[in-house]
Design a protein around this motif. Structure first.
Motif, PDB file in Angstrom:
ATOM      1  N   SER A  17       7.108   4.927  -9.534  1.00  0.00           N
ATOM      2  CA  SER A  17       5.186   4.786  -9.257  1.00  0.00           C
ATOM      3  C   SER A  17       4.967   3.535 -10.790  1.00  0.00           C
ATOM      4  O   SER A  17       5.953   3.911 -11.385  1.00  0.00           O
ATOM      5  N   GLY A  18       4.318   3.430 -10.639  1.00  0.00           N
ATOM      6  CA  GLY A  18       3.884   2.250 -11.435  1.00  0.00           C
ATOM      7  C   GLY A  18       3.564   2.865 -12.144  1.00  0.00           C
ATOM      8  O   GLY A  18       4.444   2.174 -14.182  1.00  0.00           O
ATOM      9  N   VAL A  56       7.753   0.079  -5.968  1.00  0.00           N
ATOM     10  CA  VAL A  56       7.274   0.470  -6.478  1.00  0.00           C
ATOM     11  C   VAL A  56       6.263   0.870  -6.515  1.00  0.00           C
ATOM     12  O   VAL A  56       5.732  -0.285  -5.312  1.00  0.00           O
ATOM     13  N   GLY A  57       5.065   1.409  -7.743  1.00  0.00           N
ATOM     14  CA  GLY A  57       3.845   1.870  -7.274  1.00  0.00           C
ATOM     15  C   GLY A  57       2.866   0.646  -8.483  1.00  0.00           C
ATOM     16  O   GLY A  57       3.732   0.087  -9.158  1.00  0.00           O
ATOM     17  N   GLY A  58       1.919   0.815  -8.365  1.00  0.00           N
ATOM     18  CA  GLY A  58       1.116  -0.194  -9.001  1.00  0.00           C
ATOM     19  C   GLY A  58       0.758   0.523  -9.827  1.00  0.00           C
ATOM     20  O   GLY A  58      -1.100   0.103 -10.564  1.00  0.00           O
ATOM     21  N   ARG A  63      -5.405   0.679 -10.377  1.00  0.00           N
ATOM     22  CA  ARG A  63      -5.253   1.983  -8.633  1.00  0.00           C
ATOM     23  C   ARG A  63      -5.845   1.787  -7.897  1.00  0.00           C
ATOM     24  O   ARG A  63      -7.411   2.262  -8.273  1.00  0.00           O
ATOM     25  N   THR A  85       1.016  -4.143  -7.519  1.00  0.00           N
ATOM     26  CA  THR A  85       2.558  -3.424  -6.684  1.00  0.00           C
ATOM     27  C   THR A  85       3.663  -4.218  -7.332  1.00  0.00           C
ATOM     28  O   THR A  85       4.534  -5.365  -7.275  1.00  0.00           O
ATOM     29  N   ASN A  88       4.656  -5.553 -10.433  1.00  0.00           N
ATOM     30  CA  ASN A  88       5.647  -4.790 -11.014  1.00  0.00           C
ATOM     31  C   ASN A  88       7.297  -5.145 -10.789  1.00  0.00           C
ATOM     32  O   ASN A  88       8.053  -5.477 -10.552  1.00  0.00           O
ATOM     33  N   SER A  89       7.206  -6.016  -9.281  1.00  0.00           N
ATOM     34  CA  SER A  89       8.324  -6.049  -8.214  1.00  0.00           C
ATOM     35  C   SER A  89       8.584  -7.309  -9.230  1.00  0.00           C
ATOM     36  O   SER A  89       9.963  -7.509  -9.319  1.00  0.00           O
ATOM     37  N   GLY A 136       7.320  -4.709  -1.952  1.00  0.00           N
ATOM     38  CA  GLY A 136       6.782  -5.083  -2.878  1.00  0.00           C
ATOM     39  C   GLY A 136       5.018  -4.968  -1.999  1.00  0.00           C
ATOM     40  O   GLY A 136       5.343  -4.982  -0.721  1.00  0.00           O
ATOM     41  N   GLY A 138       3.551  -2.891  -0.679  1.00  0.00           N
ATOM     42  CA  GLY A 138       2.739  -1.347  -0.280  1.00  0.00           C
ATOM     43  C   GLY A 138       3.256  -1.131   0.824  1.00  0.00           C
ATOM     44  O   GLY A 138       4.297  -2.492   2.220  1.00  0.00           O
ATOM     45  N   THR A 146       2.310   4.440  -1.645  1.00  0.00           N
ATOM     46  CA  THR A 146       3.515   3.762  -1.739  1.00  0.00           C
ATOM     47  C   THR A 146       4.664   4.909  -1.325  1.00  0.00           C
ATOM     48  O   THR A 146       5.884   4.397  -0.837  1.00  0.00           O
TER      49      THR A 146
END
Length: 242
Positions: A17-18, A56-58, A63, A85, A88-89, A136, A138, A146
């Motif tokens: 998760s983010g 990975v989430g964001g 959100r 996401t 984060n990636s 990334g 989703g 995700t």
């Protein structure tokens, strides 16, 4: 019911998760110490022969549902979350490359100046060559979580296991953060997870893994060496199986 043996695996899909990226004080954004720790764990996993893909989430940045509460259209909000996401990636890719781990980020939304587009055969080739692949954006579609993206990508790359990292050490019959008498399941079937509405993953993700016989292990991402123990088939977390 007897607890099934943990599957021996090689190719894994790790879902984070983010919130796993955010500072320990609960603020928004990305904590560089968390990234460094995650990169070290992934390096150990790779050294043990794992082929690693990651979704990975964001939520540490944006959100989609939170955007709706602020008056943002749901479709626009979900697209904003997908872009989070990707941030984060790219951050995770940079942390891995600092350790000289070859890494590729692939996105469901085309952005060739930033990352490769998701192409299934290319992703599988990267994994065969020992590269870590981060997915990334989703599924590229609004209204899909995700978790659903993780189940979809795990199916497409023929992963042996979906590893779901959370802040608790498995699936419980009720929220362990709010109920001291919550009981952890050592294993559950997909059917049980769906019937009992165990919300550690959404129903679409559970169903997709069930249809394609991909086992899931839910584990505490923040517990030291837990990720490696899952890969080594030790009885940690909760196994969701056929």
């Amino acid at each position: 019911m007897n607890t099934p043996a943990r599957p021996r695996v090689k190719r894994v899909l790790l879902k984070l998760s983010g919130e796993a990226f955010q500072p320990r004080n609960g603020g928004q954004g990305i904590d560089p110490d968390v990234l460094a720790s995650l990169a070290a764990q992934l390096q150990e996993l790779r050294d043990r022969g794992a082929e690693i893909a990651i979704v990975v989430g964001g939520g540490n940045i944006f959100r989609g549902l939170k955007g709706v509460d602020s008056g943002v259209d749901r479709t626009a909000g979900d697209h904003m979350g997908m872009l989070a996401t990707v941030i984060n990636s790219l951050a995770l890719q940079a942390a891995l490359e600092k350790r000289d781990i070859p890494t590729r980020t692939m996105t469901a939304i085309s952005m060739p100046a930033v990352a490769e587009p998701f192409i299934r055969r290319r992703a599988m080739r990267h994994l065969e060559k020992g590269r870590v692949v981060i997915f990334g954006a989703g599924t590229g579609n609004p209204y899909f979580t995700t978790d659903s993206a993780a189940a979809l990508r795990a199916t497409e790359i023929r992963a042996d296991l979906l590893m779901k990292g959370t802040k608790v050490d498995g699936i419980y019959d009720k929220d362990p953060m709010e109920n001291s008498d919550a009981v952890r399941y050592e294993s559950v079937t997909y059917d049980e997870a769906l019937k009992k509405q165990l919300r550690v993953m959404d129903a679409a993700a559970f169903s997709l893994c069930m249809d394609n016989e991909i086992p899931i292990v839910v584990f505490n991402f923040f517990k030291k060496n837990e990720m490696v123990r899952v890969f080594e088939s030790e009885p940690v977390g909760t196994l969701v199986h056929q």
